[in-house]
Design a protein around this motif. Sequence first.
Motif, PDB file in Angstrom:
ATOM      1  N   ARG A  76      -0.273  -2.658   4.447  1.00  0.00           N
ATOM      2  CA  ARG A  76      -0.871  -1.884   5.543  1.00  0.00           C
ATOM      3  C   ARG A  76       0.184  -1.732   6.630  1.00  0.00           C
TER       4      ARG A  76
ATOM      5  N   ARG B  37      -0.354   5.039   6.040  1.00  0.00           N
ATOM      6  CA  ARG B  37      -1.245   3.999   6.551  1.00  0.00           C
ATOM      7  C   ARG B  37      -1.227   2.784   5.626  1.00  0.00           C
ATOM      8  N   VAL B  38      -1.239   3.054   4.298  1.00  0.00           N
ATOM      9  CA  VAL B  38      -1.250   1.981   3.303  1.00  0.00           C
ATOM     10  C   VAL B  38      -0.355   2.387   2.140  1.00  0.00           C
TER      11      VAL B  38
ATOM     12  N   ARG C 266      -2.629   7.261   2.409  1.00  0.00           N
ATOM     13  CA  ARG C 266      -2.646   6.185   1.405  1.00  0.00           C
ATOM     14  C   ARG C 266      -1.704   6.612   0.285  1.00  0.00           C
TER      15      ARG C 266
END
Length: 179
Positions: free
Chosen positions: A177, A119-120, A86
């Motif tokens: 995302r 991932r994000v 993240r």
Amino acid sequence: MTAGAGIAVELVEAQPADLDAFARRVQAAFALAVTQGAPSGAAEPLPSDEDLRESFAAPGAEVLHVVVAGERVGGAVVSIDAETGRNSLDFFFVDPEHHGRGIGREAWHAIERRYPRTRVWETMTPHFEVRNIHFYVNVCGFHAVEFFHPGHPDPHAPGGDAGQGHDDDLMFRFEKRMA
């Protein structure tokens, strides 16, 4: 230089000696938005010197020059969390004289390629910065996921005065995302 595809963007890590000049360039790029739509009356440059220093020194922070044909034309500050995937885009700019050439789009793609385990992605922008909102949503594929305002303050806002009715409390938070 042609717009969009075909621009070879390189990301080069800034060195400690580069940080003062990098900060001035961030502030110059952001000043354009401030003069075009932000509330007036800011006593110091935006972002503040303190906010920039904190961002440069944050855990996982990387300060990157955006380079085209050997010339520094922009930059980014990202915070990378290799454990969670993240990551955040803390500051991102293209020098005003290089706007409208597709450099921002290509620089964003270069950032995505540089951090393939993300991932994000998360970023924020003020409510009045229509160019940024367009760029993050329509060009980069982010989604607005939260709007901070006095009734819903950012719990991470610096200074502990979130929700006190300041115009700088009006911020969009975006996420992208990754597949």
